[in-house]
Design a protein around this motif. Structure first.
Motif, PDB file in Angstrom:
ATOM      1  N   ASP A 196       0.852  -1.186   0.000  1.00  0.00           N
ATOM      2  CA  ASP A 196       0.000   0.000   0.000  1.00  0.00           C
ATOM      3  C   ASP A 196       0.895   1.246   0.000  1.00  0.00           C
ATOM      4  O   ASP A 196       2.128   1.131   0.038  1.00  0.00           O
ATOM      5  N   PRO A 197       0.308   2.453  -0.054  1.00  0.00           N
ATOM      6  CA  PRO A 197       1.129   3.668  -0.107  1.00  0.00           C
ATOM      7  C   PRO A 197       2.087   3.840   1.064  1.00  0.00           C
ATOM      8  O   PRO A 197       3.099   4.545   0.947  1.00  0.00           O
ATOM      9  N   ALA A 198       1.806   3.201   2.196  1.00  0.00           N
ATOM     10  CA  ALA A 198       2.703   3.313   3.355  1.00  0.00           C
ATOM     11  C   ALA A 198       3.820   2.281   3.311  1.00  0.00           C
ATOM     12  O   ALA A 198       4.687   2.264   4.195  1.00  0.00           O
ATOM     13  N   GLY A 199       3.815   1.432   2.299  1.00  0.00           N
ATOM     14  CA  GLY A 199       4.847   0.412   2.195  1.00  0.00           C
ATOM     15  C   GLY A 199       4.509  -0.871   2.924  1.00  0.00           C
ATOM     16  O   GLY A 199       5.337  -1.788   2.991  1.00  0.00           O
ATOM     17  N   GLU A 200       3.296  -0.962   3.465  1.00  0.00           N
ATOM     18  CA  GLU A 200       2.858  -2.184   4.140  1.00  0.00           C
ATOM     19  C   GLU A 200       2.191  -3.124   3.140  1.00  0.00           C
ATOM     20  O   GLU A 200       1.665  -2.687   2.119  1.00  0.00           O
ATOM     21  N   ARG A 201       2.189  -4.402   3.454  1.00  0.00           N
ATOM     22  CA  ARG A 201       1.635  -5.390   2.537  1.00  0.00           C
ATOM     23  C   ARG A 201       0.163  -5.118   2.260  1.00  0.00           C
ATOM     24  O   ARG A 201      -0.636  -4.923   3.189  1.00  0.00           O
ATOM     25  N   ASP A 202      -0.227  -5.069   0.995  1.00  0.00           N
ATOM     26  CA  ASP A 202      -1.622  -4.874   0.597  1.00  0.00           C
ATOM     27  C   ASP A 202      -2.287  -6.246   0.541  1.00  0.00           C
ATOM     28  O   ASP A 202      -2.117  -7.005  -0.424  1.00  0.00           O
ATOM     29  N   VAL A 203      -3.044  -6.585   1.588  1.00  0.00           N
ATOM     30  CA  VAL A 203      -3.620  -7.932   1.699  1.00  0.00           C
ATOM     31  C   VAL A 203      -4.700  -8.187   0.650  1.00  0.00           C
ATOM     32  O   VAL A 203      -5.045  -9.342   0.382  1.00  0.00           O
ATOM     33  N   SER A 204      -5.219  -7.116   0.034  1.00  0.00           N
ATOM     34  CA  SER A 204      -6.266  -7.304  -0.970  1.00  0.00           C
ATOM     35  C   SER A 204      -5.688  -7.546  -2.362  1.00  0.00           C
ATOM     36  O   SER A 204      -6.417  -7.879  -3.295  1.00  0.00           O
ATOM     37  N   PHE A 205      -4.377  -7.384  -2.505  1.00  0.00           N
ATOM     38  CA  PHE A 205      -3.745  -7.542  -3.819  1.00  0.00           C
ATOM     39  C   PHE A 205      -3.498  -9.018  -4.100  1.00  0.00           C
ATOM     40  O   PHE A 205      -2.929  -9.730  -3.275  1.00  0.00           O
ATOM     41  N   ARG A 206      -3.918  -9.477  -5.273  1.00  0.00           N
ATOM     42  CA  ARG A 206      -3.792 -10.886  -5.618  1.00  0.00           C
ATOM     43  C   ARG A 206      -2.801 -11.118  -6.765  1.00  0.00           C
ATOM     44  O   ARG A 206      -2.751 -12.199  -7.336  1.00  0.00           O
ATOM     45  N   GLY A 207      -2.028 -10.120  -7.089  1.00  0.00           N
ATOM     46  CA  GLY A 207      -1.079 -10.255  -8.193  1.00  0.00           C
ATOM     47  C   GLY A 207       0.128 -11.101  -7.838  1.00  0.00           C
ATOM     48  O   GLY A 207       0.367 -11.433  -6.674  1.00  0.00           O
ATOM     49  N   ARG A 208       0.908 -11.478  -8.876  1.00  0.00           N
ATOM     50  CA  ARG A 208       2.106 -12.288  -8.686  1.00  0.00           C
ATOM     51  C   ARG A 208       3.315 -11.565  -9.283  1.00  0.00           C
ATOM     52  O   ARG A 208       3.187 -10.484  -9.833  1.00  0.00           O
ATOM     53  N   GLU A 209       4.490 -12.186  -9.130  1.00  0.00           N
ATOM     54  CA  GLU A 209       5.740 -11.637  -9.662  1.00  0.00           C
ATOM     55  C   GLU A 209       6.011 -10.214  -9.171  1.00  0.00           C
ATOM     56  O   GLU A 209       6.515  -9.371  -9.911  1.00  0.00           O
ATOM     57  N   THR A 210       5.646  -9.932  -7.918  1.00  0.00           N
ATOM     58  CA  THR A 210       5.869  -8.584  -7.381  1.00  0.00           C
ATOM     59  C   THR A 210       7.360  -8.272  -7.238  1.00  0.00           C
ATOM     60  O   THR A 210       7.778  -7.131  -7.451  1.00  0.00           O
ATOM     61  N   GLY A 211       8.146  -9.277  -6.882  1.00  0.00           N
ATOM     62  CA  GLY A 211       9.586  -9.050  -6.770  1.00  0.00           C
ATOM     63  C   GLY A 211      10.196  -8.694  -8.107  1.00  0.00           C
ATOM     64  O   GLY A 211      11.017  -7.781  -8.209  1.00  0.00           O
ATOM     65  N   ARG A 212       9.797  -9.416  -9.140  1.00  0.00           N
ATOM     66  CA  ARG A 212      10.299  -9.124 -10.489  1.00  0.00           C
ATOM     67  C   ARG A 212       9.903  -7.731 -10.949  1.00  0.00           C
ATOM     68  O   ARG A 212      10.723  -6.953 -11.437  1.00  0.00           O
ATOM     69  N   ASN A 213       8.618  -7.408 -10.807  1.00  0.00           N
ATOM     70  CA  ASN A 213       8.126  -6.126 -11.302  1.00  0.00           C
ATOM     71  C   ASN A 213       8.786  -4.950 -10.605  1.00  0.00           C
ATOM     72  O   ASN A 213       9.190  -3.970 -11.248  1.00  0.00           O
ATOM     73  N   ALA A 214       8.910  -5.029  -9.284  1.00  0.00           N
ATOM     74  CA  ALA A 214       9.535  -3.931  -8.543  1.00  0.00           C
ATOM     75  C   ALA A 214      11.025  -3.841  -8.856  1.00  0.00           C
ATOM     76  O   ALA A 214      11.575  -2.738  -8.984  1.00  0.00           O
ATOM     77  N   ALA A 215      11.693  -4.978  -9.014  1.00  0.00           N
ATOM     78  CA  ALA A 215      13.133  -4.972  -9.280  1.00  0.00           C
ATOM     79  C   ALA A 215      13.449  -4.374 -10.643  1.00  0.00           C
ATOM     80  O   ALA A 215      14.326  -3.509 -10.770  1.00  0.00           O
TER      81      ALA A 215
END
Length: 475
Positions: free
Chosen positions: A196-215
């Motif tokens: 989320d905007p505060a940098g905390e885990r967004d529990v409602s988000f169901r997407g994958r490959e978050t590490g890849r996308n952010a990197a």
């Protein structure tokens, strides 16, 4: 008319003595009856194809440009053919047709309508083709009119340019947001990571490959790489992470075949962004590639890879010699693609436009309705603005001076202590001259950066009142 893209695969069976000397993926225009000439002689498609084949040595080395130009020629030729007008008709006949074509393309049916910018590109293409055809004596004349204008270049030189009167005015270049300010860039990075905007885990988000996308997007924001450049970067070309955190960025060398105009360069990446990339390589990417059975057509198997190159199908090759098409066929020693970004199962990932579009939409829906639309090139604009701001404020120079003063042997640090900010940015973006960089920045809102820098320095500098007034008048 048919638009085909040339491939020499299987040429040995064509009954030719030698391999055709035509570039791979070169567009070829073919009339519907598959003929290139008739009783009257060669058809206009022959001349169109000759012009297209000369593009690589006429200032257009990119296959994407070839496709765009071929599509513009195809649309114009089909429009003329439907009205029984020759591509090389007499001038007034072509000018009348051009007037109809402008109405057709700018205000005709939605399925054929072009934006002003796309229309101007089509006009530029047709103008270049007819000028070439007239010079080669294929066409009797050029059907366009031009107006000579005198203008000042970003470096202050006065030059005369010719404006094609068939072009139309487009919107103000400053009216559209072309980069992300720091809060929006941080919001994008949080969303890509599934936070989320505060940098905390967004529990409602169901997407994958978050590490890849952010990197990978973090790498783009930190290095200024174009979409093609970071999409085709191999995992082995990522620079090693320094043992200790450094404020001076880490050099990142870019292979020429992946760059625009095949011009390689050295840019940089910040320590934190590089650390995120290494985290992705060590965890999420390793899990996605482990035991992968993915195989492309005509695979190129990588063995004994190093930062400089590897054995590829048994032959030693350096990474900077590989084209984007070859890079997509690389298979890593442990399975999966050798590119930095991979999908689950090890297949290379290339669709960054969709990732950014969906992430921006999710931000607008959940957190910030005013968040802009984001496409891959926005990351390059954002890098240019953020880097210029840090250079103007002296952040990088001060960090580099600290390295030099403490006896550090760092060529990049020494360069930063001596080079002008605009020249540094020129080199990072891969521009030929500082004038190009100035023109590039002119499309962005650079006034705030210099205003802030002026205000910060105002307390310490004795500034002439007239200079202040002149500065305010400029902004």
């Amino acid at each position: 008319m048919i638009l085909h893209y040339f491939s020499s695969a299987g040429w040995e069976e064509w009954g030719l003595h030698d391999r055709p000397v035509i570039r791979e993926a070169m567009p070829v225009l073919i009339d519907e009856d598959l003929c290139f000439e008739d009783a009257a002689g060669p058809r206009p498609t022959m001349m169109m194809n000759l012009w297209l084949r000369e593009l690589p040595v006429s200032g257009a080395p990119s296959p994407k440009s070839w496709r765009t130009y071929a599509q513009a020629l195809k649309g114009w030729a089909e429009f003329l053919d439907a009205r029984r007008i020759s591509v090389f008709a007499e001038r007034q006949r072509l000018r009348d047709a051009l007037s109809m074509y402008a109405e057709y393309r700018l205000s005709g049916p939605l399925e054929v309508r072009l934006s002003p910018a796309s229309w101007n590109l089509a006009v530029k293409t047709l103008s270049s083709f007819y000028q070439w055809a007239a010079a080669e004596e294929y066409a009797p004349t050029v059907p366009f009119s031009y107006m000579r204008q005198s203008m000042t270049r970003p470096d202050g030189a006065r030059v005369e340019v010719a404006r094609n009167l068939a072009t139309v005015r487009t919107g103000n270049a400053h009216a559209t947001r072309k980069y992300l300010e720091r809060p929006y860039a941080e919001l994008l990075m949080h969303a890509l990571a599934g936070n989320d905007p505060a940098g905390e885990r967004d529990v409602s988000f169901r997407g994958r490959e978050t590490g890849r996308n952010a990197a990978v997007i973090g790498l783009a924001l930190s290095s200024g790489l174009r979409s093609q450049e970071f999409t085709h970067l191999t995992v082995y070309e990522v620079p090693p992470l320094p043992r200790r955190r450094t404020a001076v960025p880490v050099p990142l060398v870019l292979a020429a075949p992946t760059a625009k105009g095949r011009k390689g360069r050295s840019t940089w990446i910040g320590y934190e962004d590089l650390a995120r990339v290494h985290d992705y390589i060590g965890w999420e990417r390793a899990a996605a590639s482990e035991g992968s059975r993915w195989r492309p057509r005509a695979p190129l198997f990588v063995e004994a890879p190093t930062h400089d190159g590897a054995l590829i199908n048994g032959t030693r090759r350096r990474w900077h010699t590989l084209t984007p098409a070859e890079r997509l066929r690389l298979v890593a020693p442990g399975g999966g693609s050798a590119l930095l970004a991979v999908q689950a199962g090890g297949k290379p990932f290339v669709d960054w436009a969709t990732v950014l579009r969906r992430t921006a939409q999710r931000i607008r829906d959940r957190y910030e309705p005013s968040f802009p639309h984001v496409h891959p090139h926005v990351t390059r604009h954002t890098f240019a603005m953020a880097t210029l701001e840090r250079l103007v404020r002296g952040y990088y120079q001060q960090a580099a001076q600290l390295v030099v003063d403490t006896g550090g042997d760092d060529a990049l640090a020494l360069y930063l202590t001596k080079a002008d900010p605009l020249l540094v940015l020129r080199d990072l973006l891969g521009h030929t001259s500082a004038a190009t960089t100035q023109a590039y920045l002119h499309l962005l809102d650079t006034q705030r950066i210099y205003r802030d820098a002026h205000a910060t320095a105002g307390g310490a500098l004795a500034v002439d009142a007239a200079a202040v007034a002149e500065f305010e008048g400029e902004v």
